[in-house]
Structure formats: structure tokens, C-alpha cells
Design a protein around this motif. Structure first.
Motif, PDB file in Angstrom:
ATOM      1  N   GLN B 273      -2.663  12.173   5.943  1.00 24.78           N
ATOM      2  CA  GLN B 273      -1.264  12.089   5.518  1.00 24.78           C
ATOM      3  C   GLN B 273      -0.747  10.663   5.551  1.00 24.78           C
ATOM      4  N   LYS B 276      -2.114   8.661   2.762  1.00 27.91           N
ATOM      5  CA  LYS B 276      -1.487   9.079   1.507  1.00 27.91           C
ATOM      6  C   LYS B 276      -0.110   8.423   1.368  1.00 27.91           C
ATOM      7  N   GLU B 277       0.628   8.424   2.462  1.00 27.96           N
ATOM      8  CA  GLU B 277       1.967   7.812   2.435  1.00 27.96           C
ATOM      9  C   GLU B 277       1.871   6.330   2.103  1.00 27.96           C
ATOM     10  N   LYS B 279      -0.451   4.867   0.441  1.00 30.03           N
ATOM     11  CA  LYS B 279      -0.824   4.722  -0.970  1.00 30.03           C
ATOM     12  C   LYS B 279       0.392   4.910  -1.878  1.00 30.03           C
ATOM     13  N   ASN B 280       1.178   5.952  -1.575  1.00 32.17           N
ATOM     14  CA  ASN B 280       2.380   6.216  -2.362  1.00 32.17           C
ATOM     15  C   ASN B 280       3.330   5.040  -2.325  1.00 32.17           C
TER      16      ASN B 280
END
Lengths: 291, 285
Positions: B273, B276-277, B279-280
Motif C-alpha cells: 500500500q 502504491k501511494e 507511486k500515485n
């Protein structure tokens, strides 16, 4: 272990045999091959034994030496195992090829003999904190026909049973120097108690079932095996899971139960065989390697 | 106590030394033993794990890494990219795992050498066999993956901690796996008391037999478990146990490993998670 090259068809044949409880050599799953034990086979060793388990051939020699006890255990003697996988057994052992297997066997043995309820190291103590006996147990693997662990443990137990430790006539400390006097009589020796020493029982999983005493070909069909060190009272002192596979809980528990009951029987059979040989005394028939 | 090759860059100690704790008053040791015999010093129940802290991606240079802390037992583990197997000529269908287990010189009561000793080599073999069934080795034929486990502080159950940690590090390195690996240790004393996840003192207590008849079981069992496949990948046992007790201990270990498994999963999930954050956030910028 030295893997035999087997074709898929041969493997399937062995697998089906195990499944039907009728192995290639006619045994059932929980049957050992014939075992031969002979002690006192090397004249220069303090104790020795040779075990032949079908075509697995193991020679063990025990040497005694005087040493200083380790400071953490001043009342105990020492026991050291060394396994030599000679290239005679299989070309795969050439050079350093057998080293990994050798350390695995010697580690398992020293772990199994470490526990004080299994082998009384205090009987090897001469002067607490000063002098003790050290037993060097050297294991030579002459031929490798599968099931090395079981064969080695039987040979080791017989060799230690056969070991003669010279009796100390007097041990004194004079000005910080230890003065030991060994008995003059070469027949005056003490023997060691191996009644609670363990034997190793290997259970090899082939397909869905487990077998004991696998041949080299059967070992090549297996991914995982469990080595249990079992004493005569049916107590498990060391466990080792070998191979690249894994085991379900129920399988493992089954193997434990089968292994312990077989271990008890093996211990009893070995004890009887050793007693029988001893009862024949000096005049027993010697076989050696001339058989 | 043991001879090591001389390293002139290190300060040489005397040839023979005796650990100081041997000269400590016997009394304090005995009272300590009595205390352990009654209840656990850290107030845990007999079937309670220590609090576990897990973190992945703790080292930037390794492909994957993980850190585990179980109170005073601390292990760090790193995994490196598959590489060619050194000194090997024939082709191997399955990839290989190379595992190294090492106690840091300062991790135990007694100073450890800077080279692997025989105990550490044995532990490395256990670690390797615990991990092997979990890794999809057929996905990297003829290559080897290096796994290094370093014990920073040892307060019992170091092997179990190293296995759990190495399992996480492998996952963090994106090595294809069938399952996570978790390991738990249990000690049992001659008085029949069980210690899940024992500390160093409790481990030692499990091997004190003073004045007891040798009918009971005692010793330690470390079991590595692949929880979703319900398979044991490695069982390491010492001491002396009757079958019934041994089976009981194994069942309890399998049960306890489920807790450790949940934590490992959570840790991995959190790591995914966060990445992912990040990357976003990068994409928005």
C-alpha cells in the motif's frame, strides 16, 4: 545424498510398488533390509564396529585421548564425531563433494548424543576441571547403498559399546601438575554405558506413503525424509527434516509414531545382537572384510 | 576458547578465556530458575507469543530485506537478485537458495567470532531447508538467490525469528513463492511447563534437569510452517520427548504460527500500500 539417475518409468515403478506395500526387493514399507554388525574389527582402535545394511557399508573406529574439560562443563568428558564420506562409496563424494552430507550426519549425531539423559559424559571425567577422556568417533562410509543415517547410528552405538577406556590407577595433582597413573594391566578397562543411546530412524516419503530403510534408488524418488533419533525407551531426542519438500501435519505425526515404535525395536534388536556377540568372548568367529 | 585465524587488524585477546558468568553466585541463578518455574518473567501466558514487530524494505542495497523484533530478539535479513551459481558447470533445473545465518559478534552473552562457526553453519542449513519448499525454484533455473540472516540481538528463538524474517525478505524481493514461511519455537521443561516463543533464560531452563526423575519430556522444538499449504517445511528438535508430548507441541506450534502468519501478511500488505501511494503521488507530480 548421492543421487542415482533413474528414468521416469523406473520412478513410477518404485512409486507403485510403495503404494501397494510391495517394494522392488520384496519388502513391505516398514521392513528393514538384513543388517550385519561386527564389533572389534580394527585392532588399533579402542573400540570399533562395522555395519552392513544390505549394500551400505560403514566402519566406525573410536579412539580415546586425554584432554582438559571445557570450562563450562568441568565434570564432563568430550565426544566428537567425524564422518568421512570417502570417494570409494560413490564418485560424487570425491574432493569436497561429500562434505555437506558428512557434516549433516556428524551434526545430527552430536546433537543426538549431547543430551545428558542419553549418554553419560560424566563417566568420562577423570579429575573435574583438570582432565577428562575425549572420545574421537571416526565414521568411514565405505559403500553407499541408501539409508546412511540409520546405518551410521547403529555402527556408532556398537562401536561405543565396544570401546575400552583404560582404567586410571591414580590421579593426583602435584603443584598444579596433574599426575595420572594408568593401570598396568591391558585387560583392566572400563566400558561405557550405551543403554540409553539413540539410534536414528529415517522415514522417507515416497508418493503418498512413507517407507523405512530406503535403497539408493528409492531415495532418488523422494523429496522429503524425516530422521528421528529414538532411544530404547521410545523417546525422541533429535529430529531432522531432510530434503527439499515439506510435510503435512498429519503425515508428520504419523511418521513420528511409526518412527518411535521402530526405533524401540531397533534398539532392542541391536542390544540383543551385541550381547550375543559379547557372550561368545574372545573365541568368536571373526569375519572382517574377508566375507 | 577456540583458535581463530589471526587477524592483525583486530585487538587480540588472551588465548584462553573463561566466560565471567561462571563465577557468578550460584544462588542468583537458582532463584532465577525458581522464578521461571512459577510463571513467565515477562508475564506472558504459556501459549502467548512475544509482541512482534515486522518491517520490510529496510535495506536499500538489497533486492529485498526485512527486520523482525521480538522484544530482545532482533534479526535483520537481506535477499539479493538471482545470479549465476558460482563454481558450477552442470545445468540445474531448479534454482538454488544460498542461506547464511550469522550471529553478530555482539549479539550473545559470549562474544561470537567474525567467521561462521559450526553452530551457525548448522542454522544456515535449517534456514535453507525451511525456505526451499516455499520458493518456486523452477522459475530461476541455473541461478542462485542469496539470503543472509544476521542476528543483531539474541534473546531466544533466534532461528524461528530468522526463518520468519527471511520468508518476508524473499517476498519483499519479489521472488516467486508458493507461500510465506513462518516459524515458531516452543520449549518444554522437565516439570511439564510449556513456553511458547521462549526467551534465552527460558530456553536454558528447559534443559535444567537438577533433581528431577527423567520421566518427563523436556527440550525445544522449532517448526517452520507454510500456513496456507498447511505444511511443515522444517522441524528442529532437541532434548528428550515422548511421542505424545511431541505431537502435542507440534499441534500447538502449528496453531501459534497462524498468529505470526497474520502479522506477516499484514506487514506485506502495508508495504504494498505504501509503495502504491508513493507511486500515485509521483504520477500526480
Amino acid at each position: 545424498m548421492a543421487l542415482k539417475l533413474l528414468s521416469d518409468a523406473e520412478k513410477v515403478f518404485i512409486l507403485h510398488g510403495v503404494k501397494d506395500d510391495f517394494r522392488c526387493d520384496g519388502r513391505t514399507r516398514q521392513e528393514y533390509r538384513p543388517i550385519e554388525v561386527e564389533t572389534e574389527i580394527v585392532s588399533n582402535a579402542s573400540g570399533s564396529a562395522r555395519v552392513r545394511l544390505a549394500n551400505t557399508d560403514i566402519l566406525v573406529g573410536v579412539k580415546t585421548e586425554i584432554d582438559t574439560p571445557s570450562p563450562t562443563k568441568p565434570n564432563e568428558g568430550k565426544l566428537e564425531f567425524f564422518v568421512d564420506c570417502s570417494a570409494n562409496a560413490t564418485p560424487a563424494f570425491e574432493g569436497r563433494g561429500g562434505e555437506e552430507l558428512a557434516t549433516e550426519i556428524s551434526n545430527t549425531l552430536s546433537k543426538a548424543y549431547l543430551c545428558e539423559t542419553v549418554f553419560d559424559l560424566q563417566s568420562l571425567c577423570i579429575l573435574p576441571g583438570q582432565q577428562c577422556w575425549k572420545l574421537y568417533v571416526d565414521i568411514l562410509i565405505l559403500e553407499c547403498g541408501g539409508n546412511l543415517f540409520d546405518g551410521v547410528s547403529l555402527a556408532v552405538k556398537s562401536a561405543i559399546y565396544n570401546t575400552k577406556v583404560p582404567r586410571i590407577a591414580s590421579a593426583t595433582i602435584d603443584g598444579g601438575v596433574v599426575d595420572l597413573q594408568l593401570s598396568d594391566d591391558p585387560y583392566d578397562f572400563q566400558t561405557l554405558d550405551v543403554s540409553s543411546a539413540p539410534v536414528l530412524v529415517t522415514l522417507t516419503k515416497i508418493g503418498e506413503r512413507c517407507v523405512v530403510d530406503p535403497t539408493a534408488e528409492e531415495e532418488a524418488c523422494s523429496l522429503v525424509s524425516v530422521v528421528l533419533a529414538v532411544t530404547e525407551k521410545g523417546r525422541c531426542v533429535t529430529t531432522l527434516v531432510r530434503g527439499e519438500g515439506s510435510l503435512h501435519e498429519d503425515t508428520l505425526i504419523d511418521m513420528l509414531k511409526v518412527g518411535t515404535s521402530l526405533g524401540i525395536e531397533m534398539n532392542k534388536a541391536l542390544k540383543a545382537a551385541l550381547k550375543l556377540e559379547q557372550s561368545k568372548g574372545e573365541n568368536k568367529e571373526r569375519f572382517g572384510f574377508l566375507k | 576458547m577456540f583458535a581463530m585465524p589471526v587477524d592483525t587488524k583486530r585487538i587480540q585477546g588472551p588465548e584462553v578465556s573463561v566466560p565471567y558468568d561462571q563465577f557468578l553466585a550460584q544462588q542468583s541463578q537458582q532463584s532465577n530458575e525458581e522464578a521461571i518455574g512459577k510463571e513467565r518473567i515477562d508475564g506472558r501466558k504459556s501459549d502467548e507469543l512475544r509482541e512482534i514487530f515486522l518491517k520490510t524494505a529496510v535495506l536499500s542495497q538489497a533486492k529485498g530485506s526485512a527486520y523482525i523484533e521480538m522484544n530482545n530478539t532482533k534479526v535483520i535479513c537481506s535477499v539479493f537478485d538471482p545470479r549465476e551459481i558460482p563454481r558450477k558447470s552442470e545445468f540445474s533445473v531448479n534454482g538454488e537458495l544460498f542461506c547464511e545465518f550469522k550471529y553478530a559478534p555482539f549479539s550473545c552473552r559470549r562474544k561470537r567470532g567474525h567467521q561462521q562457526d559450526s553452530e551457525e553453519k548448522e542454522m544456515s542449513a535449517y534456514l535453507k531447508r525451511a525456505l526451499e519448499p516455499a520458493v518456486c525454484r523452477h522459475e530461476f533455473p541455473n541461478l542462485q538467490v542469496d539470503v543472509y540472516a544476521l542476528v543483531l540481538e539474541n534473546d531466544g528463538s533466534a532461528l524461528a525469528a530468522a526463518i520468519t524474517c527471511a520468508g518476508l525478505a524473499l517476498a519483499d524481493a519479489s521472488i516467486p513463492m508458493f507461500d510465506l514461511v513462518v516459524a515458531v519455537q516452543m520449549g518444554i521443561s522437565i516439570t511439564g511447563k510449556k513456553f511458547l516463543d521462549p526467551t534465552l533464560e527460558e530456553e536454558a531452563y528447559c534443559f535444567t534437569l537438577s533433581g528431577s526423575d527423567e520421566k518427563g519430556s523436556f527440550g525445544r522444538v522449532t517448526a517452520a510452517f507454510l500456513p496456507s499449504l498447511e505444511q511443515f517445511s522444517q522441524v528442529v528438535q532437541d532434548g528428550s520427548m515422548v511421542t505424545e508430548t511431541y505431537v502435542e507441541v507440534l499441534k500447538e506450534l502449528a496453531h501459534a504460527s497462524k498468529d505470526a502468519y497474520r502479522l506477516s501478511q499484514e506487514c506485506l500488505l502495508k508495504a504494498v500500500q505504501t509503495s502504491k501511494e508513493i507511486k500515485n503521488a509521483e504520477q500526480k507530480n
